[in-house]
Motif scaffolding. Structure first.
Motif, mmCIF file in Angstrom:
data_model
loop_
_atom_site.group_PDB
_atom_site.id
_atom_site.type_symbol
_atom_site.label_atom_id
_atom_site.label_comp_id
_atom_site.label_asym_id
_atom_site.label_seq_id
_atom_site.Cartn_x
_atom_site.Cartn_y
_atom_site.Cartn_z
ATOM 1 N N GLY A 1 0.787 -1.232 0.000
ATOM 2 C CA GLY A 1 0.000 0.000 0.000
ATOM 3 C C GLY A 1 0.814 1.275 0.000
ATOM 4 O O GLY A 1 0.281 2.357 0.253
ATOM 5 N N ALA A 2 2.109 1.176 -0.304
ATOM 6 C CA ALA A 2 3.012 2.330 -0.135
ATOM 7 C C ALA A 2 3.048 3.205 -1.385
ATOM 8 O O ALA A 2 4.073 3.317 -2.072
ATOM 9 N N HIS A 3 1.923 3.837 -1.672
ATOM 10 C CA HIS A 3 1.817 4.686 -2.863
ATOM 11 C C HIS A 3 2.757 5.891 -2.791
ATOM 12 O O HIS A 3 3.128 6.437 -3.832
ATOM 13 N N ASN A 4 3.107 6.297 -1.594
ATOM 14 C CA ASN A 4 4.000 7.460 -1.438
ATOM 15 C C ASN A 4 5.465 7.119 -1.695
ATOM 16 O O ASN A 4 6.294 8.010 -1.874
ATOM 17 N N LEU A 5 5.800 5.829 -1.701
ATOM 18 C CA LEU A 5 7.201 5.409 -1.832
ATOM 19 C C LEU A 5 7.508 4.704 -3.149
ATOM 20 O O LEU A 5 8.643 4.743 -3.617
ATOM 21 N N PHE A 6 6.511 4.047 -3.736
ATOM 22 C CA PHE A 6 6.734 3.253 -4.935
ATOM 23 C C PHE A 6 5.642 3.542 -5.965
ATOM 24 O O PHE A 6 4.523 3.912 -5.618
ATOM 25 N N GLN A 7 5.978 3.330 -7.228
ATOM 26 C CA GLN A 7 5.012 3.511 -8.297
ATOM 27 C C GLN A 7 4.270 2.209 -8.565
ATOM 28 O O GLN A 7 4.750 1.121 -8.280
ATOM 29 N N PHE B 1 3.976 3.765 9.753
ATOM 30 C CA PHE B 1 3.105 4.809 9.228
ATOM 31 C C PHE B 1 3.576 5.272 7.857
ATOM 32 O O PHE B 1 2.777 5.483 6.935
ATOM 33 N N MET B 2 4.900 5.423 7.680
ATOM 34 C CA MET B 2 5.431 5.974 6.428
ATOM 35 C C MET B 2 5.280 5.036 5.245
ATOM 36 O O MET B 2 5.505 5.438 4.106
ATOM 37 N N TYR B 3 4.898 3.793 5.457
ATOM 38 C CA TYR B 3 4.632 2.883 4.358
ATOM 39 C C TYR B 3 3.189 3.127 3.890
ATOM 40 O O TYR B 3 2.238 2.507 4.369
#
Length: 310
Positions: free
Chosen positions: A25-31, A57-59
């Motif tokens: 679910g890490a849309h902020n870290l990976f495309q 949280f950051m994931y």
């Protein structure tokens, strides 16, 4: 390899190959994150015997925690797993700031409990030091949450030696998580010995050195993403490492596992390290990681692999 181990002195017993949920679910870290693939990856991890899930949280700004909580509720498997998560970041648009204040950590635990759909978190980390809050005060807040039954063990992540010693002033730190692999073993000089002396479990992240120790890269096929800018992926250093990695093929054939499995099994053979948490963004990657349990390396083989990268 043992099927279940205790994480330090926490009383938490897990399979030594955990599940690093940094891509879930890490849309902020990976495309191109597909949440249905994330869900299925968690389900397969449970089926394959993974019982230690490491989130933050950051994931995905909480989304990793939410998806893990969703699947554990769907499968009824909460009591079968050990959940770890982390907090320290406040994100406001493009602005990110760190906070270790007792008020922030207390609220962060409560919010994580909601996302994970549980009434206790097995292991809660301060994700990064904020450089302001005295580390022992931050850990003291987690100790109060531990006494209240909201968390079962206390961790710190990305703390340098000075900050770690201050955080552990009262002996409350149970687990340390930091960057470590066979090709950047600097923490063997101070942090890992400190953890052993104080009965703190050390959990490495990036044990596969961002894929460099998996055998998938060659001289003709170096990475083409952000990794190519990193020192270990450049010039003669890169060529030396991939030559050493390639020399492990005889060992992989002997044990019928992958190079990544050999590296992870070797890492687990280091004093002070009880578990590793390789990431997985697909069911196939989960299955590949869990095959590390089949790598029954001898002490001599572990020493040989470690010496190779010294």
């Amino acid at each position: 390899m043992e099927n279940r181990v205790e994480i330090g002195k926490t009383g938490l017993r897990v399979t030594p190959i955990g599940f690093g949920a940094n891509t879930i679910g890490a849309h902020n870290l990976f495309q191109n994150i597909d949440e249905e693939v994330s869900r299925e990856t968690i389900r397969v991890a449970l089926t394959e015997g993974a019982d230690f899930f490491d989130s933050a949280f950051m994931y995905g700004l909480g989304r990793s925690e939410e998806l893990i909580g969703e699947i554990l509720a769907e499968t009824g498997r909460r009591s079968d797993v050990v959940l770890a998560t982390k907090a320290a970041h406040i994100v406001n648009g493009d602005q990110i700031k760190l906070d270790n204040s007792p008020a922030f950590l207390t609220e962060a635990v409560d919010i994580a409990l909601e996302r994970l759909q549980t009434d206790y978190i097995d292991l809660f980390y301060i994700h990064f030091p904020d450089g302001r809050t005295p580390p022992d005060e931050a850990v003291g807040a987690l100790q109060r949450l531990k006494e209240a039954g909201k968390i079962r063990a206390i961790g710190v992540s990305n703390f340098n030696m000075e900050a770690l010693a201050a955080a552990n002033k009262d002996g409350y730190v149970d687990v340390v998580q930091d960057k470590y692999s066979l090709i950047y073993p600097e923490l063997e000089a101070d942090m890992i010995p400190y953890c052993i002396e104080n009965e703190i479990s050390f959990i490495p992240y990036t044990p596969l050195a961002s894929g460099l120790l998996t055998g998938k890269f060659t001289e003709q096929n170096p990475p083409q993403d952000f990794r190519k800018e990193r020192p270990h992926f450049q010039g003669q250093k890169y060529l030396d490492i991939i030559t050493k990695v390639d020399s492990l093929k005889a060992l992989t054939e002997q044990h019928q596992v992958s190079i990544a499995n050999i590296i992870l099994a070797t890492t687990l053979g280091i004093d002070g390290i009880d578990v590793v948490i390789p990431g997985a963004k697909s069911p196939d990657q989960v299955r590949a990681n869990m095959k590390t349990l089949d790598a029954k390396l001898t002490k001599e083989e572990i020493a040989q692999v470690r010496a190779l990268f010294k």
